[in-house]
Scaffold this active site. Sequence first.
Site, short mmCIF file in Angstrom:
data_model
loop_
_atom_site.label_atom_id
_atom_site.label_comp_id
_atom_site.label_asym_id
_atom_site.label_seq_id
_atom_site.Cartn_x
_atom_site.Cartn_y
_atom_site.Cartn_z
CD GLU A 67 -8.85 -31.66 -20.67
OE1 GLU A 67 -9.03 -30.50 -21.10
OE2 GLU A 67 -7.88 -31.99 -19.95
CG HIS A 136 -6.25 -32.49 -9.93
ND1 HIS A 136 -6.45 -31.15 -10.04
CD2 HIS A 136 -5.60 -32.86 -11.06
CE1 HIS A 136 -5.92 -30.71 -11.18
NE2 HIS A 136 -5.40 -31.74 -11.82
C1 LIG Z 1 -8.20 -29.10 -17.95
C2 LIG Z 1 -7.02 -29.85 -17.48
N1 LIG Z 1 -6.53 -30.84 -18.24
C3 LIG Z 1 -5.44 -31.52 -17.84
C4 LIG Z 1 -4.85 -31.23 -16.65
C5 LIG Z 1 -3.63 -32.01 -16.20
N2 LIG Z 1 -2.46 -31.14 -16.32
C6 LIG Z 1 -1.98 -30.48 -15.25
S1 LIG Z 1 -0.73 -29.47 -15.66
C7 LIG Z 1 -0.79 -29.94 -17.28
C8 LIG Z 1 0.15 -29.35 -18.27
C9 LIG Z 1 0.02 -27.89 -18.28
O1 LIG Z 1 0.91 -27.34 -19.19
P1 LIG Z 1 1.03 -25.78 -19.26
O2 LIG Z 1 -0.33 -25.17 -19.27
O3 LIG Z 1 1.91 -25.45 -20.38
O4 LIG Z 1 1.67 -25.36 -17.88
P2 LIG Z 1 3.07 -25.82 -17.26
O5 LIG Z 1 2.80 -27.04 -16.47
O6 LIG Z 1 4.01 -26.03 -18.38
O7 LIG Z 1 3.46 -24.69 -16.39
C10 LIG Z 1 -1.80 -30.87 -17.47
C11 LIG Z 1 -2.12 -31.49 -18.76
C12 LIG Z 1 -5.41 -30.21 -15.86
N3 LIG Z 1 -4.92 -29.91 -14.67
N4 LIG Z 1 -6.48 -29.53 -16.30
#
Ligand SMILES: Cc1ncc(C[n+]2csc(CCOP(=O)(O)OP(=O)(O)O)c2C)c(N)n1
Lengths: 332, 324
Positions: A67, A136
């Site tokens: 971000e 959130h």
């Molecule tokens: C800083 C931030 N940006 C965006 C989000 C929204 N978000 C929640 S989970 C996710 C994807 C996360 O991917 P990863 O870190 O690979 O974990 P996974 O869900 O695959 O276990 C996103 C973009 C968030 N929670 N926090």
Amino acid sequence: MPETAVAVRELTLGEAVREALAEEMRRDPRVFIMGEDVAEAGTAFKVLGGLVQEFGTDRVLDTPISEAGFTGIGVGAGMTGMRPVVDIMFGDFAGLIMDQMANQAAKIHYMSGGKWKCSMVLRTTLGATRRSAAQHSQSLHAWFCHIPGLKVVMPSTPYDAKGLLKSAIRDDNPVVFYEDKMMYKLKGPVPEDDYTIPLGVADVKRAGDDITIIATSSMVQVALGAAKLLEEHGVSAEVVDPRTLWPLDEKTLIDSARKTSRVIVVDEGYGRYGVTAELAAMIQENAFFDLEAPVKRMGAMHVPIPFSPPLEDATVPTERTVCEAALALCGK
Amino acid sequence: MSDVAIDNKLLLRMYRRMVMIRLFEEQVNDLYTRALMPGLAHLYIGEEAIAVGVCEALRSDDYITSTHRGHGHCLAKGAAIDRMFAELLGKEAGYCKGKGGSMHIADPDTGNLGANAIVAGSAGIATGAAFSSKRLGNGRVTVCFFGEGALGQGVVYEVMNMAALWKLPVIYVCENNMYNEYTHVSEAAAGDILARGPAFGVPSESVDGQDVRAVYSVTQRLAERARRGEGPSFLMANTYRFMGHHVGDISREYYRSKQEEQTWKSERDPIKVATEAILSQNIADRAALGRIQAEVKAEIEKAVQFAMAAPYPNVDEVEQDVYA
Ligand SMILES: Cc1ncc(C[n+]2csc(CCOP(=O)(O)OP(=O)(O)O)c2C)c(N)n1
């Protein structure tokens, strides 16, 4: 309210946002969208579906989960000939991007003696009661309102969302545009034509005589519901939506306060040092001698938003609590 | 690599833990589908071997930080299933009195510093815990779990740099399930992920995240290294989430094929991998494994009943705990 006269077609707030973006992207090739899962996924809230098909991945860019980085890229691109619309999925992530917005985007015009401009829009969300817990669910728009150089837009209807977003994109300043997650499915009339709503013009959503409810974003819907309840108690409530918190249409708010002599300010952010504090102070500074009662403020409780449904529900104003506060203010 | 041998009892224990996480998550999905759970949840199904292999290699007083996809980490570190379910349902008896929910289970008793819903949000916390351990000389190691999506966040590199400078006892465990929500890792991470750590002097390696024995062995080694004062390390566990990004992510074909999902499920299921190892080495027979599953299933049923029957917190609770 000319909108109802013109429009027959109904869109959801989410569709209105998408239509505004699509129209602006067709009109101006400099406009592009950048954010996490904005392309094929059409955002986590499925608001931007179809845009990547029309405009391609050059103009609807999926970013890494970075971000601060992509907001900064938005600031730089906005200074150098592009019109970025940066998508920050949850308003809670304001924490991650604040330096880019407050120290970079907001200041470059002033610091450069008016030489550089940063024309960018940051679209993000607010609003609780989605059972998404403390990281959130926040409504942190007051953070941006505090910073000179930023504009802050809070639409409460699909009609306003489309017209205000188009103005935001055409503005030469950094504009933060807030969408309430709980309102994406809200329907309302939206004309198909290219119309804009200027930033800094409030809208009287419902005329009334006994009390003014100034409300923002989804709280406008809550205020309108409360106004209906109040009608049953013989109280006529006027609901005024500033639509943009900065620039602020002080005159419309003050005029309404003078007319009804009682004011409640409802906003989903925290009250302490927040939007309701600012609006209440502004009313009292300008309409003190016309008021029959102190201005009442209603917002999120001063706690992190809890997950548990009965706790979360207690943290936000509702039609019932606004109605009760209004009755008390009217001595009923 | 001189990775340690795994005895039979340990392998069976890890098998049971993985089954527990799997059945827990299936139950969560069921609660969601039947509209009995508020909000959403991010299931750990398919990734069980990582949490279990890592946490089995830790001491009970070692720390972990977890993520939005955190149920597996919490359970592997020793959380009780009844209080986990209670938290997911927003009940008073939950680990956080219902205030945290699915994405925020925290429990000092099991060294769980908290699950975090900000991607990479716990990188600082984990590194700070390692800082304390070093200053306090208590020999504790911290494991920072995160998905490969967190590699996009600058804070990860800031803290890795400081952890290396100050030789802090922290292991960064990157669960690479290949998707940041709905975006493939190849569109999100440039270059060689394993080359990032070494640029700071943080040794980095990858492991088969579907093989609990491999995860356990490598974590043992990295934890010992950290305890000896040799500093941080980075472990990338290659894995796959079998379900959607969250329970509501049902139609997934626009970002990954059914074929891909099917291949992982049939060929790379961590529980199947462990089962095959157990059977081929004659550590237990199918009947014995069946008994373990039945026992865990009964525990899960009891726990979910407890949680369903448990009361919500009193509304006054909303204003408690804002300040210490
Ligand atoms: C800083 C931030 N940006 C965006 C989000 C929204 N978000 C929640 S989970 C996710 C994807 C996360 O991917 P990863 O870190 O690979 O974990 P996974 O869900 O695959 O276990 C996103 C973009 C968030 N929670 N926090």
